[in-house]
Design a protein around this motif. Structure first.
Motif, short mmCIF file in Angstrom:
data_model
loop_
_atom_site.label_atom_id
_atom_site.label_comp_id
_atom_site.label_asym_id
_atom_site.label_seq_id
_atom_site.Cartn_x
_atom_site.Cartn_y
_atom_site.Cartn_z
N GLU A 46 17.87 -33.69 5.27
CA GLU A 46 18.26 -34.11 3.94
C GLU A 46 19.74 -33.92 3.64
O GLU A 46 20.27 -34.58 2.75
CB GLU A 46 17.41 -33.37 2.89
N MET A 112 19.58 -46.45 6.45
CA MET A 112 19.94 -45.40 5.49
C MET A 112 18.76 -45.20 4.54
O MET A 112 18.10 -46.15 4.14
CB MET A 112 21.18 -45.82 4.69
N TRP A 113 18.51 -43.94 4.16
CA TRP A 113 17.44 -43.66 3.21
C TRP A 113 17.84 -44.12 1.80
O TRP A 113 19.00 -44.01 1.40
CB TRP A 113 17.16 -42.16 3.15
N ALA A 114 16.83 -44.56 1.04
CA ALA A 114 17.05 -45.00 -0.33
C ALA A 114 17.77 -43.92 -1.14
O ALA A 114 18.67 -44.21 -1.93
CB ALA A 114 15.72 -45.36 -0.99
N GLU A 115 17.40 -42.65 -0.95
CA GLU A 115 18.03 -41.60 -1.77
C GLU A 115 19.52 -41.49 -1.46
O GLU A 115 20.32 -41.19 -2.35
CB GLU A 115 17.32 -40.26 -1.59
N LEU A 117 21.40 -44.09 -0.25
CA LEU A 117 21.99 -45.33 -0.76
C LEU A 117 22.27 -45.21 -2.26
O LEU A 117 23.35 -45.59 -2.75
CB LEU A 117 21.01 -46.48 -0.47
N MET A 118 21.32 -44.62 -2.99
CA MET A 118 21.50 -44.52 -4.45
C MET A 118 22.59 -43.50 -4.78
O MET A 118 23.32 -43.68 -5.75
CB MET A 118 20.18 -44.13 -5.10
N ASP B 110 11.83 -42.26 -1.50
CA ASP B 110 13.17 -41.69 -1.29
C ASP B 110 13.69 -42.00 0.12
O ASP B 110 14.88 -42.10 0.33
CB ASP B 110 13.15 -40.17 -1.48
N ARG B 111 12.76 -42.12 1.07
CA ARG B 111 13.19 -42.34 2.46
C ARG B 111 12.98 -43.79 2.91
O ARG B 111 12.99 -44.08 4.10
CB ARG B 111 12.48 -41.35 3.37
N MET B 112 12.75 -44.69 1.95
CA MET B 112 12.70 -46.11 2.31
C MET B 112 14.02 -46.49 2.97
O MET B 112 15.08 -46.04 2.56
CB MET B 112 12.48 -46.97 1.06
N ALA B 114 17.25 -48.75 3.85
CA ALA B 114 18.11 -49.66 3.08
C ALA B 114 17.69 -51.11 3.27
O ALA B 114 17.66 -51.90 2.33
CB ALA B 114 19.57 -49.46 3.47
N LEU B 117 14.68 -51.71 1.14
CA LEU B 117 15.06 -51.66 -0.27
C LEU B 117 15.74 -52.97 -0.69
O LEU B 117 15.44 -53.54 -1.74
CB LEU B 117 16.00 -50.47 -0.47
N LEU B 131 14.30 -44.02 -7.71
CA LEU B 131 13.61 -43.28 -6.66
C LEU B 131 12.20 -42.83 -7.08
O LEU B 131 12.02 -42.27 -8.17
CB LEU B 131 14.42 -42.05 -6.24
#
Lengths: 370, 370
Positions: A46, A112-115, A117-118, B110-112, B114, B117, B131
């Motif tokens: 993480e 890349m993980w969505a978290e 990216l955000m 959260d781990r989707m 990119a 997404l 998220l």
């Protein structure tokens, strides 16, 4: 121990490709792109690790301070790029944003993980995000001679496991027990990571992405064995062979021979200048002609390199023309739900005038003592 | 074989939590959230698999057709939810979008990746993405009694590996050789997956996330062994113990005793109603007091469950109040670059009046024959 196959030129190639894709920078978190660009196989945890490829400046790598020694011990430590460690209570996203004040468009790693990216979006509100793959795909899809050598050695490693299959597949054992021994053999024969072990016996062979179960292997069972791992050089293997515990039923033998012909037809079709979808079509035509069209429920193949599955995909609709250095699987299958199934898979690489198969063990049904 | 620990109520809890977070739906791709919600441990491949948790409708799961049998064979197949298979040439993003015509806000895992997404964004241009963790974190962070039992069994499994360490750590072997045997023991002692193996001998012990290297173990080496895996029940283990090949140098023994006291102080501090950061502070105070403050370069711990690292993080700035059922590591460390390092780690779970340690092997330095 053979070291990881890397190439310091990849970073400057990526910077150029980013510019050509109208991206000011690439943000590359742990995963296949980071491994390909730097040789650093970061733990996917993480805390943020990110390589920044600046289209018009020097690349740098940001990592948690406690992982900086691991970065420096990896091939990334030999690239001569700046490595910035961040402390537990710092914000690495702001740190990166502060180093890229003028960017308008950034490419984020496809995985890349969505978290992440955000958080990059929040830290760099003025930067439009798109996928870094648009820039990197073209670099990764044609393998260099060194990469082909690494894939060839990976193919030899998994072939050695298939040659030992009589040890593992025995009536009375469960798929899970056989799979555990196969996993060990994958490591023993020259991989550092087991990526997947599919032992699909009897009816489980009709589930293409079945892994293992507690089903006990029985005499007469056809068994799909689809296995792969990653070598110390960082490249993947993937090969499927068919086994039978004693003589198979007649109808299995019948469609197995169709499948063998289909796999050969796709290999004969593949080569430079030929479309990816035409390779799929070549396998599919043989299977459909024999009346099994509805039983071939997946595409014919996928690219392979530092990832098990990557471009080019050998699937209807993919008009990509194959070029020398492209490496992918050719793996048609025929599945009979409730009964059994079959798949034959080789990794191949496109040469100047055709393909080279990187898996060379006998493709015929291997009949083991039942 | 013990089956995966799941609970069909988690899906309805997630739907409620989504609504409470003002999310119309959650889009959950393969990873820890999908495992927690359905028990399905999907292969993390490029074809889309996604669970859709509709805040006001029935959940459904979309998977590549060739993986539908694998879904049905998993605990997800017993949940009674609709499973939609998509064909190789279909677009699963549009398929999902067409089933969610009215959504305004979606939560993405959260781990989707990119790339997923962005494809969801293109397929559902009217839906604002945030998220899913905002809704799911609160459900996952407090473990049920069944989950605590599963974590306890995972702790016992990794403790069994630590008890066998004299077999693996021997002068003349490389860290990599010892690590390979430890990895096998992790599987043999009750895990189905090896998550990480850190064998940090001598100076490598000063790199907290060192894994293994070709360094040969030498007499007198302190060795950090930090190992973890995932059990068939789907829960993770993680435990660090310190070994020494013969008697250590005096200064190592000195700071090791400080560390042991710090780990004990943090365990004594932890309990219901206490802040996460205060547990970190308790360990840090002991180490700073002894003059090693600058050598403790990471937070004190991380939550654990279906993921090795998850909430709650035991770090300065995290004011979360601990509650019964929260499970996390307590693992202070002291690192002396170029020489050696030490870390002691237990997984603990908060009880009604304190904590229970799930790792129980001796925390003192284990001196092996050097």
């Amino acid at each position: 121990m053979t070291g990881r196959v890397t190439d310091p030129d990849r970073l400057s190639q990526a910077a150029k490709a980013a510019g050509a894709a109208d991206l000011d920078a690439l943000l590359v978190t742990p995963g296949p792109d980071l491994r390909w660009l730097t040789g650093y196989d970061a733990l996917p945890l993480e805390r943020l690790t990110a390589l920044v490829v600046d289209a018009s400046g020097a690349p740098f790598l940001v990592a948690p301070r406690l992982e900086v020694p691991a970065v420096m011990a990896s091939p990334a430590g030999g690239l001569g790029i700046e490595v910035l460690g961040w402390e537990e209570t710092e914000d690495p996203y702001s740190l990166i944003a502060s180093r890229l004040p003028a960017v308008r468009r950034v490419g984020v790693a496809d995985r890349m993980w969505a978290e992440q990216l955000m958080r990059f979006r929040a830290a760099m509100p003025g930067a439009e995000q798109s996928l870094a793959g648009a820039a990197l795909r073209d670099l990764r899809v044609r393998k260099s001679p060194a990469e082909v050598d690494a894939l060839r050695r990976a193919g030899q490693a998994i072939d050695r496991v298939h040659r030992r299959m009589a040890q593992f597949l025995q009536p009375g054992r469960t798929e899970r027990e056989a799979g555990a021994e196969i996993a060990r053999a994958i490591l023993d024969e020259g991989h550092v990571r087991v990526d997947f072990v599919i032992v699909g016996s009897g009816p489980n062979g009709a589930s293409p992405h079945h892994e293992v179960s507690d089903r006990v292997l029985e005499p007469g069972d056809p068994v799909v064995v689809d296995i792969g791992g990653t070598t110390a050089e960082g490249y993947c293997s993937d090969c499927t062979r068919m086994y039978c515990l004693g003589e198979p039923e007649t109808d299995f033998r019948t469609y197995f021979l169709v499948l063998l012909e289909a796999q050969q037809a796709a290999c004969a079709q593949a080569g430079p200048g030929v479309s990816a979808e035409s390779v799929d079509a070549a396998a599919r035509a043989v299977i459909a002609e024999a009346g099994y069209g509805g039983a071939f429920i997946h595409r014919t193949g996928h690219g392979i390199g530092v990832e098990s599955h990557e471009d080019p995909y050998i699937v209807a609709g993919n008009e990509t023309l194959l070029e020398p250095g492209m490496a992918f699987s050719i793996e048609p299958g025929i599945y009979q739900p409730g009964r059994h199934g079959a798949r034959i898979e080789d990794i191949v690489v496109v040469t100047g005038d055709g393909i080279e198969r990187l898996n060379v063990t006998d493709r015929d049904l291997v009949v083991l003592e039942g």
